[in-house]
Structure formats: structure tokens, C-alpha cells
Design a protein around this motif. Sequence first.
Motif, PDB file in Angstrom:
ATOM      1  N   SER A 192     -18.866 -19.108  13.158  1.00  0.00           N
ATOM      2  CA  SER A 192     -19.886 -18.142  12.741  1.00  0.00           C
ATOM      3  C   SER A 192     -20.220 -18.297  11.269  1.00  0.00           C
ATOM      4  O   SER A 192     -21.390 -18.186  10.870  1.00  0.00           O
ATOM      5  CB  SER A 192     -19.403 -16.720  13.019  1.00  0.00           C
ATOM      6  OG  SER A 192     -19.168 -16.524  14.382  1.00  0.00           O
ATOM      7  N   THR A 204     -23.767 -19.216   9.768  1.00  0.00           N
ATOM      8  CA  THR A 204     -24.378 -18.318   8.786  1.00  0.00           C
ATOM      9  C   THR A 204     -24.877 -19.104   7.581  1.00  0.00           C
ATOM     10  O   THR A 204     -25.966 -18.852   7.068  1.00  0.00           O
ATOM     11  CB  THR A 204     -23.365 -17.251   8.330  1.00  0.00           C
ATOM     12  OG1 THR A 204     -22.943 -16.503   9.467  1.00  0.00           O
ATOM     13  CG2 THR A 204     -23.968 -16.313   7.314  1.00  0.00           C
ATOM     14  N   CYS A 245     -31.466 -15.291  11.741  1.00  0.00           N
ATOM     15  CA  CYS A 245     -30.273 -14.515  11.383  1.00  0.00           C
ATOM     16  C   CYS A 245     -29.233 -14.460  12.502  1.00  0.00           C
ATOM     17  O   CYS A 245     -28.374 -13.578  12.509  1.00  0.00           O
ATOM     18  CB  CYS A 245     -30.647 -13.108  10.938  1.00  0.00           C
ATOM     19  SG  CYS A 245     -31.548 -13.073   9.385  1.00  0.00           S
ATOM     20  N   VAL A 266     -25.447 -12.488  12.519  1.00  0.00           N
ATOM     21  CA  VAL A 266     -25.073 -11.529  13.563  1.00  0.00           C
ATOM     22  C   VAL A 266     -23.808 -12.009  14.283  1.00  0.00           C
ATOM     23  O   VAL A 266     -22.911 -11.217  14.588  1.00  0.00           O
ATOM     24  CB  VAL A 266     -26.241 -11.312  14.549  1.00  0.00           C
ATOM     25  CG1 VAL A 266     -25.830 -10.400  15.684  1.00  0.00           C
ATOM     26  CG2 VAL A 266     -27.444 -10.736  13.830  1.00  0.00           C
ATOM     27  N   ALA A 299     -20.894 -11.182  12.156  1.00  0.00           N
ATOM     28  CA  ALA A 299     -20.543  -9.763  12.251  1.00  0.00           C
ATOM     29  C   ALA A 299     -19.729  -9.486  13.522  1.00  0.00           C
ATOM     30  O   ALA A 299     -18.728  -8.755  13.483  1.00  0.00           O
ATOM     31  CB  ALA A 299     -21.805  -8.903  12.225  1.00  0.00           C
ATOM     32  N   TYR A 300     -20.129 -10.077  14.650  1.00  0.00           N
ATOM     33  CA  TYR A 300     -19.383  -9.892  15.891  1.00  0.00           C
ATOM     34  C   TYR A 300     -18.008 -10.559  15.814  1.00  0.00           C
ATOM     35  O   TYR A 300     -17.040 -10.054  16.383  1.00  0.00           O
ATOM     36  CB  TYR A 300     -20.165 -10.418  17.091  1.00  0.00           C
ATOM     37  CG  TYR A 300     -21.133  -9.405  17.646  1.00  0.00           C
ATOM     38  CD1 TYR A 300     -20.709  -8.431  18.528  1.00  0.00           C
ATOM     39  CD2 TYR A 300     -22.476  -9.415  17.268  1.00  0.00           C
ATOM     40  CE1 TYR A 300     -21.590  -7.487  19.034  1.00  0.00           C
ATOM     41  CE2 TYR A 300     -23.366  -8.474  17.769  1.00  0.00           C
ATOM     42  CZ  TYR A 300     -22.913  -7.519  18.645  1.00  0.00           C
ATOM     43  OH  TYR A 300     -23.784  -6.578  19.134  1.00  0.00           O
ATOM     44  N   LEU A 355     -23.937 -16.031  20.620  1.00  0.00           N
ATOM     45  CA  LEU A 355     -24.838 -16.063  19.464  1.00  0.00           C
ATOM     46  C   LEU A 355     -24.668 -17.352  18.667  1.00  0.00           C
ATOM     47  O   LEU A 355     -25.653 -17.917  18.166  1.00  0.00           O
ATOM     48  CB  LEU A 355     -24.584 -14.845  18.570  1.00  0.00           C
ATOM     49  CG  LEU A 355     -25.044 -13.505  19.140  1.00  0.00           C
ATOM     50  CD1 LEU A 355     -24.536 -12.361  18.288  1.00  0.00           C
ATOM     51  CD2 LEU A 355     -26.554 -13.454  19.242  1.00  0.00           C
TER      52      LEU A 355
END
Length: 146
Positions: free
Chosen positions: A61, A65, A72, A76, A79-80, A106
Motif C-alpha cells: 500500500s 501510495t 488516490c 485508500v 488507510a485500510y 484496492l
Amino acid sequence: MNRTSQPFFTGAHGAVPPAYEVLKEEHEVAVLGAPQSQAPVTTTVINIRSETAVPDHIVWSLFNTIFMNCCCLGFVAFAYSVKSRDRKMIGDIIGAQSYASTAKCLNICALVLGLLLIIILIIIVSTGSLMILQALSELIQNHGGH
């Protein structure tokens, strides 16, 4: 006398049995009387933790990022992933798996979209530069031959 003991975790150590088990044993001794033999009675409580490995995909992630943050999605997913790690730290394995699964989906979407955009950009730049070179070549031929 068969008893089943369920694990009870207190704090970081998790080796302390709950107080009600001690009271239950004292009650059983009071009701049943003292043991017939003079040998000391010992009980053993084994706490078994189910250490299910739940990957939180936080490194993936973070990569998405920084490098593949298309729409985005990487942010996200990050964040998860953090939510999944938090759930894992408090012992909520099901919640951690749910957040990790969402973060994985994601991350896959962010990676695929990012790679597609890079491929499309390479195609546009390469065809654009070829068209510019062809136009310059025609311009030189037309201007030089005049």
C-alpha cells in the motif's frame, strides 16, 4: 471430573487464569471435601492462542501510495492496511482479515490502473515523437526541394 478451560487473555502476558476459575476450584473443594490422598493436587491451565497470520499489505500500500496513486487508490489502500494492522493488534482477527482483503483489492486496482496509465503514456509519447519526426522529415524534404 472433566472441565474445559477457554483461553482468557489479560494484557500482554496472557498467562493469568481468570479469578472465577480459582473460586470455582475452592467451591469444589469445599463441596466435595478434602482430597483422600495426602499428595498435593495440581492443576494445569494451558492457554492456546491461535496465531493466524493476517497480512496487512502495508508495504504494498505504501508503494502504491508513493508510485501508483491513481485516483488516490493507493492512499485508500494504505488507510485500510493501517486499519487492518490496528485490528490485528487488538486481537480482532476477523476485522483484520476484512480490512486486509479490502486493502488487497484496492492495491490490485491501483497497480493495474497505474501500469495501464504508464503503458498508455509510453505509447502516446512514442507515437507522438514518431509523428513529430515524420512531420519534420516532410517539412525538410518539401522546403529543401523547393
